[in-house]
Enzyme design. Sequence first.
Site, PDB file in Angstrom:
ATOM      1  N   HIS A 100      32.857  29.204  94.195  1.00 42.46           N
ATOM      2  CA  HIS A 100      31.481  28.954  94.627  1.00 42.46           C
ATOM      3  C   HIS A 100      30.676  30.238  94.872  1.00 42.46           C
ATOM      4  O   HIS A 100      29.617  30.177  95.509  1.00 42.46           O
ATOM      5  CB  HIS A 100      31.443  28.102  95.904  1.00 42.46           C
ATOM      6  CG  HIS A 100      32.149  26.797  95.781  1.00 42.46           C
ATOM      7  ND1 HIS A 100      31.740  25.802  94.908  1.00 42.46           N
ATOM      8  CD2 HIS A 100      33.242  26.311  96.417  1.00 42.46           C
ATOM      9  CE1 HIS A 100      32.559  24.770  95.018  1.00 42.46           C
ATOM     10  NE2 HIS A 100      33.475  25.050  95.915  1.00 42.46           N
TER      11      HIS A 100
ATOM     12  N   SER B 105      36.273  22.411  92.137  1.00 37.53           N
ATOM     13  CA  SER B 105      35.430  22.022  93.249  1.00 37.53           C
ATOM     14  C   SER B 105      34.002  21.829  92.771  1.00 37.53           C
ATOM     15  O   SER B 105      33.512  22.611  91.951  1.00 37.53           O
ATOM     16  CB  SER B 105      35.465  23.086  94.347  1.00 37.53           C
ATOM     17  OG  SER B 105      34.709  22.674  95.470  1.00 37.53           O
TER      18      SER B 105
ATOM     19  N   GLU C 147      27.078  22.728  90.679  1.00 40.31           N
ATOM     20  CA  GLU C 147      28.102  23.525  89.994  1.00 40.31           C
ATOM     21  C   GLU C 147      29.476  22.877  90.121  1.00 40.31           C
ATOM     22  O   GLU C 147      29.716  22.070  91.010  1.00 40.31           O
ATOM     23  CB  GLU C 147      28.133  24.950  90.544  1.00 40.31           C
ATOM     24  CG  GLU C 147      28.196  25.048  92.050  1.00 40.31           C
ATOM     25  CD  GLU C 147      29.516  25.604  92.553  1.00 40.31           C
ATOM     26  OE1 GLU C 147      30.434  25.803  91.745  1.00 40.31           O
ATOM     27  OE2 GLU C 147      29.627  25.811  93.775  1.00 40.31           O
TER      28      GLU C 147
END
Length: 222
Positions: free
Chosen positions: A61, A109, A133
């Site tokens: 991330h 994720s 994302e």
Amino acid sequence: MKTKDFSLQVKELSEDGTFEGYGSVFGNVDSYGEKVMPGAFVESLARHKREGSNVLMLWNHDSREPIGVWEDLAEDAKGLWGKGRFLLEIQRAREIHTLAKNKAIGGLSIGYREVETEPDGNIRLLKKLDLYEISPVTFPANRRARIESVKSERMEEFARRLRDGDPMPIKEFEDILREAGVPKSMAVAIASHGYAKAIRSDSEGEKANDQAVRFLQMLQAG
């Protein structure tokens, strides 16, 4: 932006960095007591397509570390499916590609914003999410999502050797079953009885081998 992790099981990745997998699995309660519902990503994916924007692939991330691109994303009956590609010209992407091939990282994720949720007893239903994302991450929270190779060379080799009359040894077939998620006791029974009989019997072998190939394809599709 909120995030939600899913487990990663790498069987193999292509040498050009391409892979397929699920960024989210529907109907599965995760460790946060939340369940992503079918249809959660439909509007977000349509908006990205309409506006020409991209769902990003970052490392853990981190917006400073883009490592690849998502070439195709869609919902199916199982969850949020994606075809991605690590950009191997980038050093970090090469490192993650190597880690993924060696099963040294733990998950995918999604990064998202909640648009519509609903309580269901002690569970929160995530009914509509704005997807930003989908990224490889170190630790998973949900054990069902997985990255799989676009093309399983092991499966292709198994089928080719059957066609050529040179079937794999029983132990190797057992290993393939284990890799596909079959419990050890069941894999041993299938390999040592049905498969063993098939490769010993010319009259029954072709039919049984076809059944074995279909069985493995069903496991991989599941």
